[in-house]
Design an enzyme around this catalytic site. Structure first.
Site, PDB file in Angstrom:
ATOM      1  N   ASN A   1      -6.035  12.121  -0.251  1.00 41.73           N
ATOM      2  CA  ASN A   1      -5.126  11.361   0.619  1.00 41.73           C
ATOM      3  C   ASN A   1      -6.004  10.614   1.621  1.00 41.73           C
ATOM      4  O   ASN A   1      -7.231  10.722   1.620  1.00 41.73           O
ATOM      5  CB  ASN A   1      -4.115  12.296   1.308  1.00 41.73           C
ATOM      6  CG  ASN A   1      -2.975  11.520   1.961  1.00 41.73           C
ATOM      7  OD1 ASN A   1      -2.362  10.671   1.335  1.00 41.73           O
ATOM      8  ND2 ASN A   1      -2.708  11.769   3.227  1.00 41.73           N
ATOM      9  N   LYS A   2      -5.363   9.847   2.465  1.00 39.56           N
ATOM     10  CA  LYS A   2      -6.078   8.986   3.420  1.00 39.56           C
ATOM     11  C   LYS A   2      -7.178   9.746   4.163  1.00 39.56           C
ATOM     12  O   LYS A   2      -6.979  10.899   4.569  1.00 39.56           O
ATOM     13  CB  LYS A   2      -5.040   8.427   4.408  1.00 39.56           C
ATOM     14  CG  LYS A   2      -5.565   7.519   5.497  1.00 39.56           C
ATOM     15  CD  LYS A   2      -6.394   6.378   4.994  1.00 39.56           C
ATOM     16  CE  LYS A   2      -5.760   5.554   3.897  1.00 39.56           C
ATOM     17  NZ  LYS A   2      -6.723   4.630   3.237  1.00 39.56           N
TER      18      LYS A   2
ATOM     19  N   ASP B   1      -2.379  10.717  -2.783  1.00 40.13           N
ATOM     20  CA  ASP B   1      -2.696   9.626  -3.709  1.00 40.13           C
ATOM     21  C   ASP B   1      -3.025  10.134  -5.106  1.00 40.13           C
ATOM     22  O   ASP B   1      -2.840   9.417  -6.091  1.00 40.13           O
ATOM     23  CB  ASP B   1      -3.857   8.798  -3.169  1.00 40.13           C
ATOM     24  CG  ASP B   1      -3.360   7.903  -2.039  1.00 40.13           C
ATOM     25  OD1 ASP B   1      -3.216   8.415  -0.909  1.00 40.13           O
ATOM     26  OD2 ASP B   1      -3.058   6.728  -2.311  1.00 40.13           O
TER      27      ASP B   1
ATOM     28  N   GLN C   1      -2.740   2.814   9.744  1.00 41.59           N
ATOM     29  CA  GLN C   1      -1.414   2.869   9.099  1.00 41.59           C
ATOM     30  C   GLN C   1      -0.445   3.740   9.899  1.00 41.59           C
ATOM     31  O   GLN C   1       0.757   3.482   9.914  1.00 41.59           O
ATOM     32  CB  GLN C   1      -1.534   3.436   7.669  1.00 41.59           C
ATOM     33  CG  GLN C   1      -2.238   2.531   6.679  1.00 41.59           C
ATOM     34  CD  GLN C   1      -3.731   2.808   6.602  1.00 41.59           C
ATOM     35  OE1 GLN C   1      -4.348   3.236   7.571  1.00 41.59           O
ATOM     36  NE2 GLN C   1      -4.332   2.546   5.450  1.00 41.59           N
TER      37      GLN C   1
ATOM     38  N   ARG D   1      -7.387  -0.959  -7.083  1.00 44.21           N
ATOM     39  CA  ARG D   1      -7.683   0.205  -6.228  1.00 44.21           C
ATOM     40  C   ARG D   1      -7.823   1.425  -7.143  1.00 44.21           C
ATOM     41  O   ARG D   1      -6.982   1.635  -8.014  1.00 44.21           O
ATOM     42  CB  ARG D   1      -6.579   0.460  -5.190  1.00 44.21           C
ATOM     43  CG  ARG D   1      -6.475  -0.628  -4.136  1.00 44.21           C
ATOM     44  CD  ARG D   1      -5.595  -0.208  -2.971  1.00 44.21           C
ATOM     45  NE  ARG D   1      -6.308   0.644  -2.033  1.00 44.21           N
ATOM     46  CZ  ARG D   1      -5.713   1.289  -1.018  1.00 44.21           C
ATOM     47  NH1 ARG D   1      -4.406   1.190  -0.844  1.00 44.21           N
ATOM     48  NH2 ARG D   1      -6.419   2.029  -0.193  1.00 44.21           N
TER      49      ARG D   1
ATOM     50  N   ARG E   1       0.845  -1.185   0.000  1.00 42.72           N
ATOM     51  CA  ARG E   1       0.000   0.000   0.000  1.00 42.72           C
ATOM     52  C   ARG E   1       0.887   1.244   0.000  1.00 42.72           C
ATOM     53  O   ARG E   1       2.096   1.154   0.205  1.00 42.72           O
ATOM     54  CB  ARG E   1      -0.945   0.014   1.218  1.00 42.72           C
ATOM     55  CG  ARG E   1      -0.163  -0.166   2.511  1.00 42.72           C
ATOM     56  CD  ARG E   1      -0.694   0.535   3.677  1.00 42.72           C
ATOM     57  NE  ARG E   1      -0.662   1.964   3.535  1.00 42.72           N
ATOM     58  CZ  ARG E   1       0.447   2.719   3.621  1.00 42.72           C
ATOM     59  NH1 ARG E   1       1.643   2.186   3.835  1.00 42.72           N
ATOM     60  NH2 ARG E   1       0.354   4.029   3.496  1.00 42.72           N
ATOM     61  N   GLY E   2       0.213   2.388  -0.194  1.00 42.93           N
ATOM     62  CA  GLY E   2       0.956   3.631  -0.379  1.00 42.93           C
ATOM     63  C   GLY E   2       1.042   3.840  -1.878  1.00 42.93           C
ATOM     64  O   GLY E   2       1.399   2.909  -2.620  1.00 42.93           O
ATOM     65  N   ALA E   3       0.679   5.048  -2.321  1.00 42.73           N
ATOM     66  CA  ALA E   3       0.518   5.278  -3.757  1.00 42.73           C
ATOM     67  C   ALA E   3       1.746   4.879  -4.591  1.00 42.73           C
ATOM     68  O   ALA E   3       1.623   4.078  -5.525  1.00 42.73           O
ATOM     69  CB  ALA E   3       0.133   6.738  -3.988  1.00 42.73           C
TER      70      ALA E   3
END
Ligand code: MRU
Length: 358
Positions: free
Chosen positions: A259-260, A249, A208, A103, A60-62
């Site tokens: 973003n998150k 993202d 996270q 995703r 995970r993480g762009a």
């Protein structure tokens, strides 16, 4: 307080979470869902394993999912059994589409896959296409390392010794490679003997910040304090925060940033207290096809992630109706600067982003 177990695991964390196996037949990832309690690396060699790993946030993480998708497509290309280039490219495109659908929000996924497909599409035979795919996936990874280091350097100019930085989610080496984006200036500061104090939002619902950011910062000896997301305003009011640093993202052409989930409320709170709010990410995260944040697709995830996933017992009555968007949009006017590998973009972002000529 750190437990010996957590320290041992954070000590083992590599600077980055994705690599190609030595035989180039599988992609090796650190399974981020196991952190901070277990350090587990898994090898993925089929499309369904790869898609599952992205969807379940094992990787995970762009930027990390972009790198992982590029390596994945190269591996899957090697399994296509045809010498006919048209047939090869059409099967490759199907694999790329499956990976891309795993995703929706992070643009890095489609960016990396498009780069891979463009490289293959230029080739006249399968051998040349495989060669081009291999070169391209390694280049995407290498570029990310260079970009993160550059972002860290630019971001560090915004900080000084003794600053308190709040961050949300995880935008460190696990989410990218080496320095990360939002954590890059902090890790670089530490290397240079500049002490920064970090407050990490736990980042509900998938934690996270607690599981990954704390692990990474502890590994590097950074002074990190974990707080619940709901504590950010209180910590700011106490004067402990000089800057917010978050990853991204997808950034729209006007600077609106996905973003998150929870980033938006952090930005609103920072505005209230007059604290600068910095977004850090590579220019590949800027999507010129999205004019504003309204055009960014926000991933919605299962309700169980809110009330069940990380708990030994359910934390809400069964069948509770939930809404679980994984990301939110921070309006451009809440953002003080966007830090990229090409330098620091200042408002008005429509102009500064256009000036990049992406
Ligand atoms: O759902 P996740 O954990 O993949 O969300 C990640 C984030 O929102 C990060 O802040 C973003 O990808 C930047 S990573 C350098």
């Amino acid at each position: 307080m750190n437990t010996g177990q957590q320290l041992a695991i954070s000590d083992r964390l590599p600077r980055g979470s994705v690599n190609l196996s030595a035989d180039e037949k599988s992609v090796i990832i650190v399974d981020q869902t196991e952190l901070p309690n277990r350090f587990v690396e898994i090898a993925l060699s089929t499309e369904s394993e790869m898609v599952e790993a992205i969807y379940q946030l094992r990787v995970r993480g762009a930027p990390a999912i972009g790198i992982m998708a590029a390596y994945s497509l190269f591996i899957l290309a090697g399994n296509i059994k045809t010498a006919d280039i048209s047939l090869f490219l059409s099967q490759l495109a199907k694999h790329a589409a499956a990976l891309n659908a795993s995703r929706p929000t992070a643009v890095n996924l489609s960016f990396a896959l498009s780069k891979m497909m463009n490289a293959a599409n230029k080739c006249e035979n399968v051998g040349a296409a495989l060669h081009a795919l291999k070169e391209t996936c390694y280049a995407i990874h290498a570029e990310d390392i260079t970009m993160c280091r550059a972002i860290a350097g630019h971001g560090l100019t915004l900080l000084k010794a003794g600053d308190g930085v709040i961050t949300h989610c995880n935008a460190g080496p696990l989410a990218t490679s080496q320095y990360g984006t939002a954590l890059g200036p902090i890790l670089l500061a530490k290397e240079q003997g500049i002490e920064i104090k970090v407050f990490a939002d736990e980042t509900r619902p998938l934690l996270q910040g607690a599981r990954l950011t704390c692990c990474e910062l502890q590994r590097s000896g950074v002074d990190v304090t974990l707080i619940c997301d709901s504590m950010a305003a209180s910590v700011m009011r106490q004067g402990k925060i000089s800057a917010c640093m978050v990853g991204c993202d997808r950034v729209a052409a006007n600077g609106d940033t996905a973003n998150k989930i929870g980033t938006y409320s952090l930005a609103i709170t920072a505005k209230y207290f007059g604290i600068p709010f910095y977004v850090l990410g590579p220019t590949s995260t800027i999507d010129m096809n999205c004019k504003t944040g309204d055009e960014i697709v926000i991933e919605e995830r299962p309700a169980t992630e809110i009330w069940q996933k990380w708990y030994s017992e359910p934390m809400a009555p069964a069948e509770t109706q939930c809404f679980n968007p994984a990301f939110d949009i921070t309006d451009h006017f809440l953002i003080s600067a966007i830090v990229t590998e090409r330098g620091i973009l200042h408002p008005p972002f429509k102009e500064s982003i256009a000036g990049l000529n992406l």
